[in-house]
Write a protein that holds these residues in place. Structure first.
Motif, PDB file in Angstrom:
ATOM      1  N   HIS A  74      28.094 -14.099  87.878  1.00  0.00           N
ATOM      2  CA  HIS A  74      27.877 -12.994  88.898  1.00  0.00           C
ATOM      3  C   HIS A  74      28.494 -11.907  88.790  1.00  0.00           C
ATOM      4  CE1 HIS A  74      26.312 -15.718  91.765  1.00  0.00           C
ATOM      5  NE2 HIS A  74      27.481 -17.234  90.856  1.00  0.00           N
ATOM      6  N   GLU A  75      29.315 -11.798  88.712  1.00  0.00           N
ATOM      7  CA  GLU A  75      30.531 -10.542  88.162  1.00  0.00           C
ATOM      8  C   GLU A  75      30.015  -9.672  86.623  1.00  0.00           C
ATOM      9  OE1 GLU A  75      32.243 -13.810  87.938  1.00  0.00           O
ATOM     10  OE2 GLU A  75      32.645 -13.538  89.784  1.00  0.00           O
ATOM     11  N   LYS A  76      29.430  -9.874  85.824  1.00  0.00           N
ATOM     12  CA  LYS A  76      29.072  -9.747  84.980  1.00  0.00           C
ATOM     13  C   LYS A  76      27.315 -10.013  84.618  1.00  0.00           C
ATOM     14  CE  LYS A  76      33.049  -8.184  82.679  1.00  0.00           C
ATOM     15  NZ  LYS A  76      32.724  -7.088  82.446  1.00  0.00           N
ATOM     16  N   ALA A  77      27.044  -8.607  85.108  1.00  0.00           N
ATOM     17  CA  ALA A  77      24.865  -9.136  85.285  1.00  0.00           C
ATOM     18  C   ALA A  77      24.282  -9.055  83.499  1.00  0.00           C
ATOM     19  CB  ALA A  77      24.154  -8.066  85.871  1.00  0.00           C
ATOM     20  N   ALA A  78      23.272  -9.787  83.938  1.00  0.00           N
ATOM     21  CA  ALA A  78      22.821  -9.770  82.133  1.00  0.00           C
ATOM     22  C   ALA A  78      22.019  -8.313  82.170  1.00  0.00           C
ATOM     23  CB  ALA A  78      21.415 -10.730  82.392  1.00  0.00           C
ATOM     24  N   ASN A  79      22.280  -8.296  80.880  1.00  0.00           N
ATOM     25  CA  ASN A  79      21.816  -5.912  80.528  1.00  0.00           C
ATOM     26  C   ASN A  79      20.403  -6.439  79.277  1.00  0.00           C
ATOM     27  OD1 ASN A  79      23.393  -6.856  78.894  1.00  0.00           O
ATOM     28  ND2 ASN A  79      24.505  -5.499  79.180  1.00  0.00           N
ATOM     29  N   VAL A  80      20.271  -7.556  79.281  1.00  0.00           N
ATOM     30  CA  VAL A  80      19.641  -8.155  77.852  1.00  0.00           C
ATOM     31  C   VAL A  80      19.012  -9.835  77.916  1.00  0.00           C
ATOM     32  CG1 VAL A  80      20.469  -7.222  75.833  1.00  0.00           C
ATOM     33  CG2 VAL A  80      21.685  -9.295  76.044  1.00  0.00           C
ATOM     34  N   CYS A  81      17.197  -9.462  77.566  1.00  0.00           N
ATOM     35  CA  CYS A  81      17.198 -10.657  77.649  1.00  0.00           C
ATOM     36  C   CYS A  81      16.118 -11.350  76.467  1.00  0.00           C
ATOM     37  CB  CYS A  81      15.381 -10.601  78.756  1.00  0.00           C
ATOM     38  SG  CYS A  81      14.995 -12.230  79.393  1.00  0.00           S
ATOM     39  N   TYR A  82      16.361 -12.371  76.497  1.00  0.00           N
ATOM     40  CA  TYR A  82      15.669 -13.126  74.846  1.00  0.00           C
ATOM     41  C   TYR A  82      14.209 -13.116  74.936  1.00  0.00           C
ATOM     42  CZ  TYR A  82      19.952 -15.578  74.896  1.00  0.00           C
ATOM     43  OH  TYR A  82      21.267 -15.866  74.319  1.00  0.00           O
ATOM     44  N   GLN A  83      13.271 -12.615  74.030  1.00  0.00           N
ATOM     45  CA  GLN A  83      12.081 -12.658  73.854  1.00  0.00           C
ATOM     46  C   GLN A  83      11.759 -13.331  72.355  1.00  0.00           C
ATOM     47  OE1 GLN A  83       9.669  -9.037  75.149  1.00  0.00           O
ATOM     48  NE2 GLN A  83       8.437  -9.373  72.932  1.00  0.00           N
ATOM     49  N   GLU A  84      10.596 -14.525  72.132  1.00  0.00           N
ATOM     50  CA  GLU A  84      10.441 -15.025  71.245  1.00  0.00           C
ATOM     51  C   GLU A  84       9.153 -13.995  70.277  1.00  0.00           C
ATOM     52  OE1 GLU A  84       8.845 -18.606  72.796  1.00  0.00           O
ATOM     53  OE2 GLU A  84      10.854 -19.030  74.147  1.00  0.00           O
ATOM     54  N   PHE A  85       9.353 -14.389  69.161  1.00  0.00           N
ATOM     55  CA  PHE A  85       8.258 -13.249  68.344  1.00  0.00           C
ATOM     56  C   PHE A  85       8.326 -14.519  67.197  1.00  0.00           C
ATOM     57  CE2 PHE A  85       8.474 -10.118  64.879  1.00  0.00           C
ATOM     58  CZ  PHE A  85       7.067  -9.398  65.122  1.00  0.00           C
ATOM     59  N   ASP A  86       6.428 -14.024  67.534  1.00  0.00           N
ATOM     60  CA  ASP A  86       6.038 -15.072  65.724  1.00  0.00           C
ATOM     61  C   ASP A  86       6.001 -14.107  64.931  1.00  0.00           C
ATOM     62  OD1 ASP A  86       6.478 -17.647  66.693  1.00  0.00           O
ATOM     63  OD2 ASP A  86       5.015 -17.595  67.398  1.00  0.00           O
ATOM     64  N   VAL A  87       6.870 -13.789  63.321  1.00  0.00           N
ATOM     65  CA  VAL A  87       6.651 -12.846  62.870  1.00  0.00           C
ATOM     66  C   VAL A  87       5.008 -12.874  61.885  1.00  0.00           C
ATOM     67  CG1 VAL A  87       7.343 -12.211  60.035  1.00  0.00           C
ATOM     68  CG2 VAL A  87       9.240 -12.926  61.865  1.00  0.00           C
ATOM     69  N   PRO A  88       4.405 -12.183  61.751  1.00  0.00           N
ATOM     70  CA  PRO A  88       2.685 -11.746  60.760  1.00  0.00           C
ATOM     71  C   PRO A  88       2.958 -12.115  60.294  1.00  0.00           C
ATOM     72  CG  PRO A  88       3.657  -9.541  61.921  1.00  0.00           C
ATOM     73  CD  PRO A  88       4.813 -10.644  62.656  1.00  0.00           C
ATOM     74  N   GLY A  89       1.741 -12.787  59.286  1.00  0.00           N
ATOM     75  CA  GLY A  89       1.321 -12.968  58.084  1.00  0.00           C
ATOM     76  C   GLY A  89       1.034 -11.450  57.067  1.00  0.00           C
ATOM     77  N   HIS A  90       1.406 -10.619  58.128  1.00  0.00           N
ATOM     78  CA  HIS A  90       1.088  -8.754  57.204  1.00  0.00           C
ATOM     79  C   HIS A  90       2.546  -8.521  56.897  1.00  0.00           C
ATOM     80  CE1 HIS A  90       0.412  -8.113  61.347  1.00  0.00           C
ATOM     81  NE2 HIS A  90       1.025  -6.647  61.372  1.00  0.00           N
ATOM     82  N   PHE A  91       3.733  -9.327  57.693  1.00  0.00           N
ATOM     83  CA  PHE A  91       4.843  -9.002  58.014  1.00  0.00           C
ATOM     84  C   PHE A  91       5.138  -8.444  56.041  1.00  0.00           C
ATOM     85  CE2 PHE A  91      10.027  -8.785  57.748  1.00  0.00           C
ATOM     86  CZ  PHE A  91       9.789  -8.046  58.853  1.00  0.00           C
ATOM     87  N   PRO A  92       5.778  -7.037  55.726  1.00  0.00           N
ATOM     88  CA  PRO A  92       5.764  -6.906  54.400  1.00  0.00           C
ATOM     89  C   PRO A  92       6.898  -8.276  53.017  1.00  0.00           C
ATOM     90  CG  PRO A  92       6.561  -5.509  55.306  1.00  0.00           C
ATOM     91  CD  PRO A  92       5.925  -6.572  56.520  1.00  0.00           C
ATOM     92  N   LEU A  93       6.546  -8.353  52.379  1.00  0.00           N
ATOM     93  CA  LEU A  93       6.592  -9.369  51.457  1.00  0.00           C
ATOM     94  C   LEU A  93       9.234  -8.778  51.323  1.00  0.00           C
ATOM     95  CD1 LEU A  93       7.286 -12.323  49.824  1.00  0.00           C
ATOM     96  CD2 LEU A  93       6.230 -11.259  47.805  1.00  0.00           C
ATOM     97  N   GLU A  94       8.721  -7.679  50.893  1.00  0.00           N
ATOM     98  CA  GLU A  94       9.667  -6.862  49.880  1.00  0.00           C
ATOM     99  C   GLU A  94      11.058  -7.597  51.599  1.00  0.00           C
ATOM    100  OE1 GLU A  94       8.081  -3.173  51.986  1.00  0.00           O
ATOM    101  OE2 GLU A  94       7.504  -5.488  50.639  1.00  0.00           O
ATOM    102  N   LEU A  95      10.583  -6.791  52.705  1.00  0.00           N
ATOM    103  CA  LEU A  95      11.333  -7.210  53.332  1.00  0.00           C
ATOM    104  C   LEU A  95      12.305  -7.823  54.212  1.00  0.00           C
ATOM    105  CD1 LEU A  95      10.092  -4.441  55.387  1.00  0.00           C
ATOM    106  CD2 LEU A  95      11.582  -3.699  54.202  1.00  0.00           C
ATOM    107  N   LYS A  96      11.334  -9.434  53.610  1.00  0.00           N
ATOM    108  CA  LYS A  96      12.152 -10.536  54.235  1.00  0.00           C
ATOM    109  C   LYS A  96      13.252 -10.697  53.561  1.00  0.00           C
ATOM    110  CE  LYS A  96       7.135 -12.044  54.711  1.00  0.00           C
ATOM    111  NZ  LYS A  96       6.215 -14.084  54.724  1.00  0.00           N
ATOM    112  N   GLN A  97      13.903 -10.607  53.565  1.00  0.00           N
ATOM    113  CA  GLN A  97      15.067 -10.263  53.030  1.00  0.00           C
ATOM    114  C   GLN A  97      15.811 -10.374  53.864  1.00  0.00           C
ATOM    115  OE1 GLN A  97      16.735  -7.761  50.170  1.00  0.00           O
ATOM    116  NE2 GLN A  97      14.707  -7.009  49.748  1.00  0.00           N
ATOM    117  N   TYR A  98      15.568  -9.703  54.791  1.00  0.00           N
ATOM    118  CA  TYR A  98      16.285  -9.032  56.713  1.00  0.00           C
ATOM    119  C   TYR A  98      16.103 -10.179  57.384  1.00  0.00           C
ATOM    120  CZ  TYR A  98      16.844  -4.653  53.602  1.00  0.00           C
ATOM    121  OH  TYR A  98      17.514  -4.754  52.523  1.00  0.00           O
TER     122      TYR A  98
END
Length: 297
Positions: free
Chosen positions: A233-257
């Motif tokens: 009640h004193e500290k209102a939410a300033n962020v919200c969760y959002q679900e995200f499915d990583v697409p198949g074309h996500f760069p292979l070299e960046l999956k390390q992050y």
């Protein structure tokens, strides 16, 4: 005895939001902290394409900053290497950096990379809430509304996959709308399971996930979302969760992050990630607060 009682209260304070009987009894009294979702398909603060582009922007910057240690990956991806060399050349011309460590490239910390790329940094520190333990703060810069400000790391469990022993006394289990669970605990059995699954899925020099969120030295500084505290009640939410499915074309070299890995190796489906999106502009020094409850009405 007094110290033990205080510790038990502290643990219960962080765990009760994952305890189903407590939720059932307190939903009506905690309406301000609820996040209502008319349908699971409408659980989007921003478009998936925007989430993808923000992650891509941050991860590419991290990759370029760490270019000197990507030789094994780039040797297997000559076309990708050419693309990054062009980006690196443009970056060097823009920055005009004289001091360098590798072919004219200056190395920044991941937090500096995040600030230079997205305009802010986030990190873990003692929460401003009494007895809340660790929290997450915007330590530098400014976060505009609708920005991906953090990620919820951990092992991804589909429905009916074994998570009982990992869940005991574990306040870091996030339940997605469709029943998928993400275990964001960086200690004990949860830590061992994540590392085992991550190393199982590694393909030669290609890491399919980031293990550094289990340590104090983060490779992806966004991977601190499990420490974001629930609003009050004193500290209102300033962020919200959002679900995200990583697409198949996500760069292979960046999956390390990507700070997530699936528990079952044989499942042919997209990797589930959960990001935290800013509900309003967030200034430097502010702590992040979210909604632990999600009610699909």
């Amino acid at each position: 005895a007094g110290g033990m009682l205080r510790e038990l209260r502290r643990r219960w304070g962080s765990y009760k939001y994952r305890f189903v009987p407590w939720l059932a009894l307190n939903l009506r009294r905690q309406r301000r902290t609820l996040r209502y979702v008319p349908e699971s398909s409408q659980d989007k603060i921003i478009a998936d394409e925007d989430v993808f582009e923000m992650l891509l922007k941050a991860f590419k910057a991290l990759f370029i900053n760490d270019f000197s240690r990507q030789a094994d990956i780039l040797a297997l991806l000559p076309e990708v290497k050419c693309q990054y060399l062009e980006l690196l050349t443009v970056e060097q011309k823009c920055s005009k950096v004289n001091s360098c460590t590798h072919q004219g490239q200056r190395m920044f910390s991941p937090e500096e990379v995040l600030f230079n790329t997205l305009g802010f940094t986030v990190s873990r520190d003692r929460s401003s809430l009494v007895s809340a333990g660790t929290g997450v703060f915007v330590t530098k810069g400014f976060v505009p509304k609708g920005t991906v400000v953090s990620m919820y790391p951990g092992t991804v469990y589909r429905k009916h996959e074994p998570i009982f022993f990992q869940s005991l006394g574990n306040p870091f289990i996030f339940r997605c709308i469709d029943g998928v669970l993400i275990d964001g605990n960086d200690k004990g059995l949860s830590r061992s399971v994540y590392r085992s699954c991550s190393r199982r899925d590694q393909l030669g020099p290609f890491q399919m996930s980031d293990e550094s969120w289990l340590t104090a030295t983060l490779q992806n500084p966004l991977a601190v979302g499990q420490y974001v505290n629930n609003c009050s009640h004193e500290k209102a939410a300033n962020v919200c969760y959002q679900e995200f499915d990583v697409p198949g074309h996500f760069p292979l070299e960046l999956k390390q992050y990507l700070p997530n890995i699936v528990y079952s190796h044989d499942i042919e489906s997209h990797l589930r990630c959960v990001v935290l999106v800013a509900l309003r502009d967030i200034k430097q020094g502010e702590e992040l607060f979210s909604n632990y409850y999600t009610v699909v009405s």
